[in-house]
Write a protein that holds these residues in place. Structure first.
Motif, short mmCIF file in Angstrom:
data_model
loop_
_atom_site.label_atom_id
_atom_site.label_comp_id
_atom_site.label_asym_id
_atom_site.label_seq_id
_atom_site.Cartn_x
_atom_site.Cartn_y
_atom_site.Cartn_z
N THR A 123 0.82 -1.22 0.00
CA THR A 123 0.00 0.00 0.00
C THR A 123 0.85 1.26 0.00
O THR A 123 0.32 2.37 -0.01
CB THR A 123 -0.92 0.05 1.24
OG1 THR A 123 -0.11 0.12 2.42
CG2 THR A 123 -1.79 -1.19 1.30
N GLU A 152 -13.85 -1.71 -5.20
CA GLU A 152 -14.34 -1.24 -3.91
C GLU A 152 -15.49 -2.12 -3.44
O GLU A 152 -16.30 -2.59 -4.23
CB GLU A 152 -14.81 0.21 -4.01
CG GLU A 152 -13.69 1.21 -4.16
CD GLU A 152 -14.18 2.64 -4.04
OE1 GLU A 152 -14.87 2.95 -3.06
OE2 GLU A 152 -13.86 3.44 -4.94
N SER A 185 -7.47 3.34 10.33
CA SER A 185 -7.50 4.64 9.65
C SER A 185 -7.58 5.80 10.62
O SER A 185 -7.35 6.95 10.23
CB SER A 185 -8.69 4.71 8.68
OG SER A 185 -9.91 4.57 9.38
N THR A 228 -4.88 0.10 3.68
CA THR A 228 -5.86 0.60 2.71
C THR A 228 -6.14 2.08 2.86
O THR A 228 -6.36 2.78 1.86
CB THR A 228 -7.17 -0.20 2.85
OG1 THR A 228 -6.89 -1.59 2.63
CG2 THR A 228 -8.22 0.26 1.85
N THR A 248 -4.22 4.41 3.26
CA THR A 248 -3.22 5.20 2.54
C THR A 248 -3.68 5.54 1.13
O THR A 248 -3.30 6.57 0.58
CB THR A 248 -1.89 4.42 2.48
OG1 THR A 248 -1.43 4.16 3.81
CG2 THR A 248 -0.82 5.21 1.74
N PHE A 249 -4.54 4.71 0.55
CA PHE A 249 -4.98 4.95 -0.82
C PHE A 249 -5.84 6.21 -0.93
O PHE A 249 -5.83 6.88 -1.96
CB PHE A 249 -5.76 3.74 -1.35
CG PHE A 249 -4.91 2.52 -1.55
CD1 PHE A 249 -3.69 2.60 -2.21
CD2 PHE A 249 -5.31 1.29 -1.06
CE1 PHE A 249 -2.91 1.48 -2.40
CE2 PHE A 249 -4.54 0.16 -1.24
CZ PHE A 249 -3.33 0.25 -1.92
N TYR A 250 -6.60 6.52 0.11
CA TYR A 250 -7.42 7.73 0.04
C TYR A 250 -6.89 8.86 0.90
O TYR A 250 -7.36 10.00 0.81
CB TYR A 250 -8.89 7.43 0.40
CG TYR A 250 -9.13 6.85 1.77
CD1 TYR A 250 -9.24 7.67 2.88
CD2 TYR A 250 -9.29 5.47 1.95
CE1 TYR A 250 -9.48 7.14 4.14
CE2 TYR A 250 -9.54 4.93 3.20
CZ TYR A 250 -9.62 5.77 4.29
OH TYR A 250 -9.86 5.25 5.54
N ASN A 251 -5.89 8.58 1.72
CA ASN A 251 -5.23 9.62 2.52
C ASN A 251 -3.75 9.26 2.62
O ASN A 251 -3.34 8.59 3.57
CB ASN A 251 -5.86 9.71 3.91
CG ASN A 251 -5.23 10.81 4.76
OD1 ASN A 251 -4.33 11.53 4.31
ND2 ASN A 251 -5.66 10.92 6.01
#
Length: 322
Positions: free
Chosen positions: A25, A64, A247, A267, A269-272
């Motif tokens: 990730t 998703e 998260s 996971t 990390t993918f959106y933040n």
């Protein structure tokens, strides 16, 4: 206010703080340099490497899901020699611990890879991916205590670096597997890798992922990960790195209280992209807010003898400026 102590130990592995990034990730860290202050992290676990290059699984490789993500990358990478030549020099100059993550098709491959990494004494540790659900053979070692002990022992004999065994939740009882990893010489176990799952397009009557099945990660698997950390921490005397749906700072503290000495952030990390760095900062704030001077006071402090009369959940309040 005095800064709390954040340093933790997992066997022979010492970390500045308990926040690491999860393999698969965070790329090879170079990709994240503009987002994360590496010195704020307890450690970085780059993408899994194999002895020979792998092209990975056919696309689509990700989808998703409700509160999560399915991935079926299939350990796409350029092989260990390229990793040592092109990525490791950059990683080893980062101001944080670096844990190489390796996967093999046979015990001999794991041993050879560990031996090739052994001379790099600046590596903090090697994490053995014996639990990937997206490749044939990769998950098999981690589903059987005997094979788990053999692969860990082979790497232990080939390398003096600390060894972490990343285990699969896709078993009936993970405790014997964790015990076997310890007996093989693992300094710690990483719990957990992804849960095997699938997604379908019912209109097309087809699976969505090119490899049909993939690994489920994200918030959806946190309760399973916490349960497994709890079970292993109560039954096996081995340090634990908690992984699964982390998260927020409350997620981090949940895992520490349940028995993990450190955590890996994946996971999210993918959106933040800077979530791991933010959590590292928030940890000190959260400890101060509770009057805790050392993060080790929290580890494994879960109480089972006194349940609250009213099960109301309170979230830790952290300033948004961090």
């Amino acid at each position: 206010m005095t800064e709390p102590t954040l340093q933790v130990r997992l066997g022979r592995l010492s970390l500045r703080n308990p926040i690491l990034t999860a393999s698969g990730t965070f790329g090879y860290a170079r990709e994240m340099a503009s987002y994360v202050d590496f010195s704020s992290l307890g450690g970085v676990v780059p993408k899994t490497v194999t002895l020979e290059p792998r092209i990975g699984n056919p696309p689509p490789r990700t989808v998703e899901t409700a509160s999560g993500m399915l991935n079926s990358i299939g350990l796409d990478n350029d092989g260990l020699d390229t990793f040592i030549e092109k990525h490791l020099p950059y990683l080893l100059q980062l101001d944080t611990a670096v844990v190489a993550n390796i996967a093999g098709r046979t015990i001999d491959e794991y041993s050879v890879m560990a031996g090739k990494l052994a001379p790099f004494s600046d590596l903090a540790a090697i994490e053995l991916n014996i639990s990937c659900p997206n490749v044939s053979g990769g998950v098999d070692f981690g589903t059987n205590p005997e094979s788990t002990e053999k692969v860990v022992a082979a790497c232990r004999n080939a390398c003096d670096l600390p060894i972490l065994a990343k285990l699969t939740p896709n078993v009936t009882n993970i405790v014997p597997v964790a015990e076997a990893a310890k007996n093989g010489g693992a300094d710690a176990v990483s719990l957990i890798n992804t849960l095997q799952g699938m997604a379908v397009n019912w209109r097309a009557r087809k699976p969505i992922l090119g490899n049909v099945m993939g690994g489920l990660s994200g918030p959806a698997i946190k309760p399973v990960a916490l349960r497994i950390v709890h079970q292993v921490s109560r039954a096996v005397d081995v340090p634990i790195i908690g992984i699964g749906g982390i998260s927020t700072i409350d997620d981090v503290l949940d895992f520490l209280v349940t028995g993990a000495s450190a955590v890996q952030v994946g996971t999210a990390t993918f959106y933040n992209p800077n979530v791991s760095g933010t959590l590292s900062q928030q940890l000190a704030v959260a400890l101060n807010s509770e009057g805790i001077s050392d993060v080790n006071q929290l580890i494994g402090s879960l109480r089972l003898d006194a349940q609250p009369k009213s099960p109301t959940l309170q979230k830790t309040t952290i300033p948004e400026t961090l």
